[in-house]
Motif scaffolding. Sequence first.
Motif, PDB file in Angstrom:
ATOM      1  N   PRO A   1       6.456  68.392  45.579  1.00 42.88           N
ATOM      2  CA  PRO A   1       7.322  67.515  44.549  1.00 42.88           C
ATOM      3  C   PRO A   1       6.675  68.517  43.136  1.00 42.88           C
ATOM      4  O   PRO A   1       5.861  68.851  43.190  1.00 42.88           O
ATOM      5  N   ARG A   2       8.266  68.748  42.507  1.00 41.95           N
ATOM      6  CA  ARG A   2       7.460  69.512  40.901  1.00 41.95           C
ATOM      7  C   ARG A   2       7.094  68.434  39.689  1.00 41.95           C
ATOM      8  O   ARG A   2       8.001  67.759  39.582  1.00 41.95           O
TER       9      ARG A   2
ATOM     10  N   GLU B   1       5.629  76.851  40.668  1.00 43.15           N
ATOM     11  CA  GLU B   1       7.143  77.226  41.261  1.00 43.15           C
ATOM     12  C   GLU B   1       6.502  77.425  43.215  1.00 43.15           C
ATOM     13  O   GLU B   1       7.030  77.660  43.894  1.00 43.15           O
TER      14      GLU B   1
ATOM     15  N   CYS C   1       1.668  71.053  42.931  1.00 40.23           N
ATOM     16  CA  CYS C   1       2.744  70.781  42.554  1.00 40.23           C
ATOM     17  C   CYS C   1       3.663  71.566  40.800  1.00 40.23           C
ATOM     18  O   CYS C   1       4.438  70.888  40.351  1.00 40.23           O
ATOM     19  N   GLN C   2       2.382  72.402  40.030  1.00 41.28           N
ATOM     20  CA  GLN C   2       2.408  72.432  38.430  1.00 41.28           C
ATOM     21  C   GLN C   2       3.175  74.210  38.408  1.00 41.28           C
ATOM     22  O   GLN C   2       3.401  74.566  38.097  1.00 41.28           O
TER      23      GLN C   2
ATOM     24  N   ALA D   1       6.656  68.715  36.749  1.00 40.46           N
ATOM     25  CA  ALA D   1       7.503  68.849  35.728  1.00 40.46           C
ATOM     26  C   ALA D   1       8.831  68.410  36.006  1.00 40.46           C
ATOM     27  O   ALA D   1       9.972  67.972  34.359  1.00 40.46           O
ATOM     28  N   ASP D   2       9.759  68.031  37.160  1.00 37.88           N
ATOM     29  CA  ASP D   2      10.909  67.211  37.562  1.00 37.88           C
ATOM     30  C   ASP D   2      10.881  66.050  38.263  1.00 37.88           C
ATOM     31  O   ASP D   2      11.564  65.470  38.930  1.00 37.88           O
ATOM     32  N   THR D   3       9.037  65.141  38.671  1.00 38.24           N
ATOM     33  CA  THR D   3       8.825  64.044  39.057  1.00 38.24           C
ATOM     34  C   THR D   3       8.217  63.226  38.252  1.00 38.24           C
ATOM     35  O   THR D   3       7.472  63.562  37.006  1.00 38.24           O
ATOM     36  N   ASP D   4       8.553  61.598  38.388  1.00 38.75           N
ATOM     37  CA  ASP D   4       7.298  61.157  38.407  1.00 38.75           C
ATOM     38  C   ASP D   4       5.751  61.210  38.110  1.00 38.75           C
ATOM     39  O   ASP D   4       5.361  61.515  39.384  1.00 38.75           O
TER      40      ASP D   4
END
Length: 232
Positions: free
Chosen positions: A149-150, A57, A54-55, A152-155
């Motif tokens: 999910p990424r 790309e 998740c960290q 950086a862009d997700t809760d």
Amino acid sequence: MRVPPLPINDVVALACFLICWLGYGAIAKWQSTRRPSLISTVNIFRARWMRRICQRESHIADATLLGNLLRGALFFASTTVFILGGLIALLGPTMGDVISRLPYSTPAEPWLLEVKALTLIAVFVYAFFKFTWSAWQYNVVSIIVGASPRAADTDATEVAHYVESAAHIAGLAGDSYNKGIRAYYFAIPLLAWFVDPLMFLGVTLVVTLVLYRREFSSPMLDSLRRVAPDGL
């Protein structure tokens, strides 16, 4: 036609085998909640892996690793099919001649040899189902990795739940694979059963001790614990 009872030596050896094989998994699972085991420690690294996914790309390296795991499960599944074919071909009137040529083999009735062969077939059928289920679970893990999910862009809470679920499914895939491998280990005592029931009993105990040592007191476990002392 009345089927004669199993000889007492075979009954005792078979009962010990079933207790060791079926009981080992339950005892090892319970024991892993009280002390570090190889499986529980590897699960720590599975959770770390899912967190790292998740960290970043790019998931090219992750896809390669999952492909290797999937190929391993499929390899054993296909190998098990060939083993089953050979064991089924062994059934028949020629089985007694083949077994009698084994050194130190104890004479046995044809029906008893068939019972031994069918028991061995049942173990490999179990292994086949475990390996194919492990392969399917690794396919699911691949989908989960692709949909991860990424961070950086997700809760953060959503990411944490995703990582926990992904690591759990990866652990289930590894557990199915491990059970298939364990069935291979316990097929070795069944081969010894064709020679002598006492040898069957002895090899069963040796295999169980080997599995326990590798799970709870192996050098690999010590090495893994040194780099994962704090759980996650």
